[in-house]
Enzyme design. Sequence first.
Site, PDB file in Angstrom:
ATOM      1  N   SER A  95       0.833  -1.197   0.000  1.00 12.53           N
ATOM      2  CA  SER A  95       0.000   0.000   0.000  1.00 12.53           C
ATOM      3  C   SER A  95       0.871   1.253   0.000  1.00 12.53           C
ATOM      4  O   SER A  95       1.645   1.452  -0.929  1.00 12.53           O
ATOM      5  CB  SER A  95      -0.965  -0.039   1.181  1.00 12.53           C
ATOM      6  OG  SER A  95      -1.974   0.924   1.039  1.00 12.53           O
ATOM      7  N   GLU A 209      -9.219  -5.203  -4.205  1.00 11.08           N
ATOM      8  CA  GLU A 209      -8.614  -4.189  -3.334  1.00 11.08           C
ATOM      9  C   GLU A 209      -9.664  -3.290  -2.686  1.00 11.08           C
ATOM     10  O   GLU A 209      -9.498  -2.828  -1.563  1.00 11.08           O
ATOM     11  CB  GLU A 209      -7.651  -3.318  -4.143  1.00 11.08           C
ATOM     12  CG  GLU A 209      -6.469  -4.047  -4.759  1.00 11.08           C
ATOM     13  CD  GLU A 209      -5.322  -4.237  -3.795  1.00 11.08           C
ATOM     14  OE1 GLU A 209      -5.485  -3.923  -2.603  1.00 11.08           O
ATOM     15  OE2 GLU A 209      -4.260  -4.693  -4.242  1.00 11.08           O
ATOM     16  N   HIS A 329      -7.880  -5.547   0.206  1.00 13.52           N
ATOM     17  CA  HIS A 329      -6.647  -4.788   0.399  1.00 13.52           C
ATOM     18  C   HIS A 329      -5.992  -5.206   1.719  1.00 13.52           C
ATOM     19  O   HIS A 329      -6.577  -5.062   2.790  1.00 13.52           O
ATOM     20  CB  HIS A 329      -6.990  -3.296   0.429  1.00 13.52           C
ATOM     21  CG  HIS A 329      -5.805  -2.384   0.470  1.00 13.52           C
ATOM     22  ND1 HIS A 329      -4.901  -2.292  -0.551  1.00 13.52           N
ATOM     23  CD2 HIS A 329      -5.377  -1.505   1.421  1.00 13.52           C
ATOM     24  CE1 HIS A 329      -3.974  -1.390  -0.250  1.00 13.52           C
ATOM     25  NE2 HIS A 329      -4.250  -0.903   0.950  1.00 13.52           N
TER      26      HIS A 329
END
Length: 463
Positions: A95, A209, A329
């Site tokens: 991320s 995600e 995610h």
Amino acid sequence: MKSPFYSQVMVWLHGGGLAIGSADTYPAEIPTSLNNVVMVTINYRLGNLGFLPTRDAETDGNVALMDMAKALQWVQANIRNFGGDPDRVTIFGQSGGAWGVSLLVMSPETRGLYRRAISQSGVAGLGASRRGDTTKTETLAASLNCTTTSFDDMMSCLRSKPAHDVLELDAPVPIVGGSFLPDADDLWDIMYKKEVNEVDYLLGTTDGEFSYGLLGTVPEVTADGLNRTVLSAILPAQLNFVAAQFPDGDVDNIVQPVIDQYMNPDSDDPIYTRDRFIQLMTDNRFTATTVLMAQAVAAHDTARVYQYEFQHHTTSVSPERPSYAKADHGDDLFYMFGIPLLRDDTGNSWKYSFTQEERDLSLDMMAYWVNFAANGDPSDSTGAARMRNLVTWPRFMTSSQSYLKLDVTSSADVKLRESNMKFWNEEVPRLMGKQVTTGGAEKYTWSFLLVAGAFSAVVSLLQ
């Protein structure tokens, strides 16, 4: 040349959108105990403390990136004392940390500090400031009742403010056009023009995600779906993230083309609309820029690039997760850090309720990652502490665009959602004012806040 006495080194950049998070929330005990690897986790300045545009010739305002570079310099000078090989350093992150990795790969200042790179769920498809443009700093100063008529007085006032006040504004914005990031209009240009370092790169995303955690930032999406009329109303704001990459464009220019790309005009089914919204958000926030970066690095003939999509739906982490959510995610972090393999306090039982297939997936992922760090090929287990019977991971080439579908039963494929990738990487930039040649530019001569920090919160819920 590999040293027989030292292990490969992996330097972790934590997630959190470059604005939150901490290195000590990521446990490295399992991968280091099962593999021949030394792992280093680092902290760096966050938010405005890490990316506030200034007129400082020494920093360009990218002090968070300088923190990362300084940490890598320390690794080069000292890692042998911990059993690590300074010639085999891999930077990796997820991320916001993956953004950081990609920014280091874009920077000529970091050449020689690492050999390989891994970005999990993100590359720097972000808005950027140009060196000398202190508009963002002036906006912050005005919000804190600091003068903006004199730059020196403004900076002096900002330095007098509590750090907490300085951090409260908006997401970090890297600065291009100085010594750390190339002289370009924006970060998209750097990737499109392939102005990136020549390094081995493993990068990828999950297939959902935006299907659960990040979807919480869009309250209009519910278990009952998403109303088609509501989609049209909320989409401009949701596309501002990708639009920020193109400062000369207008987000209104891409709203209808996005709807045309993803939505069936003959369907107003809210379940269908919700699922397609999740796909378009996953693609524009994560997958498309990952493919663009893979193409940029693969343009270097000697750079070995490997792409993946993590596709396993993990039910044991969040039992309340809805059935329509795919691999969310941050889900890959549990497997890459070996969380399914943790034992309880007695040592006789598993700590968490992962399945045996999921424990095997975790072993596979750690092997792929460490093999790549060691040999530049995730399928090459030369020197591995233990052998795994792994599915061969094909190299990403600009022509074939091969990738690995990471799951309890992994398999190879090519050209991940090719139509959508071309839409985001060619048509959208064109609509936003870029001169785009199909297939990208020739290689040049020199070789909202994301919540990845929530990984630690999820781990704490499991304890």
